[in-house]
Each structure stands twice: as C-alpha cells, then as structure tokens.
Design a protein around this motif. Sequence first.
Motif, PDB file in Angstrom:
ATOM      1  N   LYS A 265     -14.720  14.703  58.495  1.00 50.09           N
ATOM      2  CA  LYS A 265     -15.970  15.302  58.715  1.00 50.09           C
ATOM      3  C   LYS A 265     -16.985  15.369  57.655  1.00 50.09           C
ATOM      4  O   LYS A 265     -18.241  15.227  57.942  1.00 50.09           O
ATOM      5  N   LYS A 266     -16.409  15.530  56.583  1.00 45.87           N
ATOM      6  CA  LYS A 266     -17.503  15.323  55.166  1.00 45.87           C
ATOM      7  C   LYS A 266     -18.180  14.081  55.173  1.00 45.87           C
ATOM      8  O   LYS A 266     -19.259  13.915  54.740  1.00 45.87           O
ATOM      9  N   THR A 267     -17.228  13.029  55.499  1.00 46.13           N
ATOM     10  CA  THR A 267     -17.789  11.566  55.234  1.00 46.13           C
ATOM     11  C   THR A 267     -18.859  11.255  56.279  1.00 46.13           C
ATOM     12  O   THR A 267     -19.826  10.809  55.641  1.00 46.13           O
ATOM     13  N   ASN A 268     -18.642  11.554  57.474  1.00 45.07           N
ATOM     14  CA  ASN A 268     -19.769  11.392  58.522  1.00 45.07           C
ATOM     15  C   ASN A 268     -21.015  12.261  58.161  1.00 45.07           C
ATOM     16  O   ASN A 268     -22.196  11.490  58.281  1.00 45.07           O
ATOM     17  N   LEU A 269     -20.885  13.430  57.775  1.00 43.91           N
ATOM     18  CA  LEU A 269     -22.291  13.991  57.224  1.00 43.91           C
ATOM     19  C   LEU A 269     -22.795  13.479  55.780  1.00 43.91           C
ATOM     20  O   LEU A 269     -23.746  13.594  55.756  1.00 43.91           O
ATOM     21  N   LEU A 270     -21.769  12.940  55.124  1.00 44.39           N
ATOM     22  CA  LEU A 270     -22.513  12.366  53.882  1.00 44.39           C
ATOM     23  C   LEU A 270     -23.378  10.924  54.277  1.00 44.39           C
ATOM     24  O   LEU A 270     -24.422  10.769  53.735  1.00 44.39           O
ATOM     25  N   ALA A 316     -28.729  17.012  46.490  1.00 38.09           N
ATOM     26  CA  ALA A 316     -28.123  18.343  46.192  1.00 38.09           C
ATOM     27  C   ALA A 316     -27.043  18.681  46.982  1.00 38.09           C
ATOM     28  O   ALA A 316     -25.849  19.086  46.804  1.00 38.09           O
ATOM     29  N   VAL A 317     -27.427  18.522  48.444  1.00 36.16           N
ATOM     30  CA  VAL A 317     -26.702  18.975  49.563  1.00 36.16           C
ATOM     31  C   VAL A 317     -25.157  17.922  49.333  1.00 36.16           C
ATOM     32  O   VAL A 317     -24.368  18.231  49.541  1.00 36.16           O
ATOM     33  N   SER A 318     -25.517  16.470  49.105  1.00 34.44           N
ATOM     34  CA  SER A 318     -24.527  15.428  49.151  1.00 34.44           C
ATOM     35  C   SER A 318     -23.839  15.716  48.014  1.00 34.44           C
ATOM     36  O   SER A 318     -22.663  15.425  48.190  1.00 34.44           O
ATOM     37  N   ILE A 319     -24.261  16.149  46.931  1.00 36.28           N
ATOM     38  CA  ILE A 319     -23.161  16.569  45.609  1.00 36.28           C
ATOM     39  C   ILE A 319     -22.100  17.420  46.034  1.00 36.28           C
ATOM     40  O   ILE A 319     -21.200  17.390  45.710  1.00 36.28           O
TER      41      ILE A 319
END
Length: 854
Positions: A265-270, A316-319
Amino acid sequence: MWSIEMMRAEHRPETVRSGSEEGLTLNTAAEFRVRVCLVATVATTWMVFLFVALVSIQYRHLLTYALHEGVGISISILLVCVGMPEYDALPPRKWVRILSALVVLAIACATSLFPWVIGLARNADCTYWYEQGMEDGKHRPWDGDRMAKNRGVWAADTGQAWYMTVLTMIALCRDHVPSRFARCSVRFLLSIWLEAVIWMAVGNVLLCGDPKDVTWIDFRSVGRSVCFFINATNLTWFLLLVVRRVKALEIALKQEEDVSRCVLKKTNLLILIFSIMSVLNLTASVLQSFAVLHDALEAYTSEAGWLHLSTCVCMAVSILLLGWTFYLPLQILASEARSARLLAGEQALWALGKLQSERNVILFTMVLTMLDILVRAGLGLLPGMQNSFKGFMIYIIFWDLRNLVDATTIAFLNGFLEGCDFSSARSFLSDCTSEEAHGIERAEEYVKLTTFQHPASHDPGWAKKAEELSYRGFKADHLLDFLDELLQGQLMPDFEPERSTTNDVVRRAIIPASRDKLPGTGGRAMSTVWSSEQALPLAMVTHNWTNKFLHLVAAIIADALGITTFYEEVLSELASPKGIQSMRERLSVLNTLDNTYWVCAFCINQHASICGGFGPEPPRNTLEWRAWDGKRRNHKGEIHPLCNCQQRKFFSNSPVECEMNKFDDMIQIFIHRVNNYRHVVAMDEDFHVLNRIWCIAELVQTEAHGVPLNTLIMSMFALDENYHKLSDLDVRRCDATDPQDKEFILSKIEDVSAFNARLQFLVFSKDGIFNRQINCPRDRVMSAGRIAARVIRSRTKKMSLASNDSFLLSLRDISEVSESQEDSSEDDDFDSSDEDSEDKAVSAQSTAWTASLC
C-alpha cells in the motif's frame, strides 16, 4: 567462484530471463519499442527544424530558438532512453570499462582547461575582463564584486564536477553480478556527471569569457537550460531508483501476505506521489528555461517558485511514507536480534543494521533534496534573494551538494564504494555476554582438536581401506550418462525425475547395475563400474538419501558450472535428455566435464553393506520405525527389492572392513593430496541434510580445516522456508541410520555447547550457508527483507508446532490402539493430516502476529 566472464556467457541477451532480482517485471520488446519511438521523435523534430531553417531564411530564427529550448529536453529524452537497460546486464568487459573511465577523465580535464587552451582566458587568473571597466549585455558592471560571485560559482561547479568524475570512474570500473538496478545506477551517475561537466563549462565561460561576446552569452544560456532539464530528469531517475529499493523490500516480504500488503500500500502511494513530483519539477524546469532566454541570471520566476514549493510538500509526504515503510521490517528484525540464539541473532542484527543504514541514507538524501528545492522556491518567490550574492551562493551550494549526495547515495546502495562481503560473526562478539563470546572463541579452537576417528583406525587395514575408497572418484560426464540412462528407462523403468529419491535410485538402479554378472558373486562400487581408472576427487559431496536424486545431480553439475548459490535452473534443464546434452556442451566449454567428485551412493560398494536388507526393524509405531519403513519403500509406497548376492556385508561390527565409517580419514587424504580441494553440500528442499549426524560431522570438520564449502541450495524459497530449522541446529537432535554411529559421534564431542556454537557459525558466519545470498551491498535491502520474512515464518511455525503437540500425541495414541489395522496407506494419511494441521496453524498464527505489528 563463478567469475564475471563465466557469468557473461550465461547471460547472453537471447537467453535472458524476464525478471530481475528486484522483482520488477521486464518486457524487453515493449521497452525497445518505446526507446525507438522516443529517439525517432527527437531525431525527426531536429531534422524538421534544420530543413525549415535551411530552406527559408525568414524562419532561420526558429533554429536559434530550438537550440535554446530543444537541446535540454532532447538530451533529457535521450538520457531516459539510455537509462533503461534491456535486461539484467553484467558490466561490460574490463577493457571497455577502463576505456570508458579514461574517456570520462579526459572530458573532465578538457572541460577544466579549455578556457586557457583556446585563449578565452586572457591571463592565468582570469582577471582581465574585470579590469576593463566593462558592462555585460545586461548593463551590469563587470567589476570585483561580479568577479567574486563568478569565482564562487566556478569553484563550486568545478569541485562538483571533479567529485563526480572520480565517483563515476569508480562505478564504471567496478564489477557486479547481473543487475538491472546496478546498470541503471551506473547510467544515473553518468547523467549527474554530464550535468556537472556542463555546469563546469558554464562556470569557466562565466569567469573567463568576454561578457559582451554573444557567442559565449548564448553558450551560457543554452548550457544552463540543458542543465535545468538534466537536473529534472535526474530527480525523476533518483526517485525511480528509490522506488526500486522499496519494491525490493516488498518482493522480499511477499511470502508473508499480511506484511507484504502493508508495504505494498505504501509503495503504490509512493509511486503516485513521485510521479506528481516529477511532473511538477519538469514543468518548473521548462519555465526556468524560458526565463533564461530573457535574463542570464534571474531564471526563477514566481510560477516556478510555486511549482517547487508544491514539489517540497510532496517530498515531505514521501519522506514520512518511506519511514513508515521501513518501520515494520525493522521492528521484526530488532525483536529477532534481541531474542534469537547467538549467531541467528547476529544475522538478524546484521540485517537490522543494513536496513537501518539504507533507510537513513535514503531519508537523508531526500531531506537534502527537499531543502534544495525549497531554496529554488525561495529564489522564485523572493526576487531579492536571487539578486543577492549570499542568496545566490546558497542556491549554488545546495544544488551542487544535492547532486553529490544523490550520486553518493546511489553508489552506496550499489556497493560501488565498498567491498562485497558479509559482516563476520566476530563483529557481534562485542554485543554478546561474556559467556556467549567465550563459547564462540572456544569453539573454533576446540572443533579443530575434535576428531571422529574410530578406535580401530590404528589398524593397518583401516588406512588401506581409506586409501582405496579415496581413489573412487568419478567424472561429471559419467554422472550425466547415468542420468540419461535413468531418464530413458534403461536402468530403472519406474524412475520419475520429480519424485524418485537417491535411496530409490540406489536400491533400484545402482545396486542392480553394479552387481557382478557371474552367479554367486557380489558386486562393486558404481564408480568403478563406470571407469577402472583410479581418481582422487576435486570435491566430496555431502547429501542425504531422502533427497530427490535429480536434485543431487543438479547440485553437482551446478558446482561444475561454477555456480555457488542455487541449482534450480540447472535442475529444470537436466529433466530431459535434450537438456542433458546441452549441459554436457556447457561443461565442455568450461573444461569441467572431467571434474571428479566423491559421492557415497556411487563410491561405496553397496554390495558390501546394505544391498541385502534394510537393517534391524525397530518397534512398530515409533518414529524410528517410521523412518526405517520409509527407507524400504519407494515414492509410490512399494517395498524395494533386495539383492541376493553372496558378498559379505560389513557394518559397525566390522569397523576395519566397513566402508561407511572412514569419511574423516578420506577428508584428510583429500586435503593433503588434492590441489584446490573443496567440499560440496547438496542441500535438499527441506534441509534434512543438516539433521544427519554424519553430515554435520563432515561439514564441521571440513570447515575447521579451512576447506572451502560450496553450499548449493535448490532455491531462495527453500532457504526462506527452512530458516526455523537452521536457527536451532543442535547436534544432539540429529539422526543416524545406525544408532551406534550417533552414540559414537556424540561420545567424541566433549563440549557439545562449543560444537553447536561452531555449527551455528558454519551456517550464519561470513563463509556460511547464508553468505552468498547476501554477499554484495546491492542485495542488502532484499536480503534484510528476506531475513525478516524468515523470522516471521520461523516464529509462526514454532508457535504452531507447540500448539499442535497435544494434537499429535492424540493421533499417536489412536495409531497405537489400531496397530493391527495400520498399513502403509494409513501411514500416508497420518502424514497428510499432520502436515495439513500444521499448515493451517502456521497460516493462522502468521496472520495474527503480523496483523498486530501492522
């Protein structure tokens, strides 16, 4: 070791697999079409501009405009095309890499010196134009303040360019195994180097050139425009490489669906956020390029400033997302490092440290990138900052520093700046208790003094028999011939490559084929049937008879090919006569078809030992009886036929004549008489070889004498599935065909704890089983993720086994009550119900435990 040149032969473009170690799907044909379309579009556009400019004078200004605006974006498109390797390519040959590094060095030197070589600099310190009281084309004084500003830009850009030159040369010259990530990274470093060299050229012209010369003014503006586009491309490229690292972690955890789902989930959002960032940054670069046409210095407009500010928010969000993505596997590894046994915990600690370092380096780089983009936003939104000397130098320093850190980070992630080695277990001693550390240190010296020689070994006949056994090596060519006959049904009509075990082949093929033709006689070792020539082996093979025979052959042939990790691909090729012929040709090319090996199944005379029976029958309905019954049946449940030869049998009651108790003596002979002797471990799918006490004794003794071990495993999946067995190895829990053998070996081990510590060191240390799976820094994030997945699987299996104890005991009670009705089919039902219940328990425990972590 599997050399780069051998690997190059195995990774020809026409035989490349459709996948990489990062788990990213490749589609070579589609990528090639995209590449061709992009290059054709760029070439066609420039041909149209050139044709129009040549045909019509009134449109010639279009060519000038195209040079200002099109060069940068054209180079960016070409960089994207070049930056996508078609497959998991090896680095080019050594002379090509050295030549490429020398070309990079030559271009950097030429760019540094060209103002003085072509006479652009009127004097050595480039002060001439600043002493003339001139103004440039924008009516700015070309004075001392301007010289200080230009010198600052020149110094920063030149330092950046030479740092990138050295780093790029190192990356170009380094070897690496087939890796799409590594090839992309090398080209990324070349792209940053190209940007740095262009900035150095612009800085040279800015410092030393005539401020009124239109040619050099255009050169500066075009150079800056090109660098804006290359920099935007490099940011996208860097984000892509970061996604690949996170994707590698996701692939490593894919066996544990709950954990993998959290990471996915986090990878797709990244990926979504990174895509938005790339578009925003590229748009800002286009606006900057337009601005450069009208002003040589103030390239940042308010529109570009807002775009950069939006990019900062996305960054900032991606960090935060990246930190969250690494959190779960780090927690799992930290827990294992605290609770596992010494060396298993050491491996978890290694993985924890490496994963933490990857996370910290990536996050630091992205924070610095965010600050650099924030400075650019400030230049656009605060015009005074762009015109001031301090503000401009802050911008230059952050730009160059970000490029350097980006490049260093990618070089670090690929291991270009360090050697490829697994950290030794010794590094963990500082974190051990004094008792644990003393145990490891004591184990190394102790095991070297431990021998498993039989009391009868002083008999002269013992040494003679050991000498005879040592010269029964066979060639890899003979083994391929034997396998070919099995597949064609000549030796064993019921042979099934996917199911027949080594025990099946010994009972139904080797024993009949090695029996003498004359009635009333015995037989010989199979290796002496193949060839009457005496031969010392280059390697002894440790294996277990419950392993599938084809797997044993695949491991041996993989060793002959120089493979040091997995034999899964060799296995698939050996399953057909056509594949055997292909394998024979490959070994001929490598001159290893005549490599000699020693395997007990072929090199021991089975007619002098086991051919006439299966050993004493243990009490029924015991684990020992089940093991005994399994040895006398093939994979179909049929009882093996017995040989009725008249040859005398020798077991532990006749130690001098017995051929099954002299492995320690043979290893000593091999070590002293065979150059470059090595020991091969043919690991079965379930790692049962490490539960055989003679195998363990062989491995520990061999390793203690400094003999290289080549441990060949079927697949990474098999390694992951059996981690829980490896982390709890104990010689006292190992099995032996003859109970007296186990008693003998344990009686010779005075300090079992020290022996077990050495056994753990053998598995988990820098030269152990796990080493070649994590032997290079480019694999660190995936290796750490796999270790985390193994930890999860290991814990859930142990939990399920503990919860199933009462269930298994009840089944055993039922089987004892129905002893008279038990047959082989009921045994199979017992096994399947046992395995099914364990699998269900594993799944349930895994879901509960990982859900709590998520």
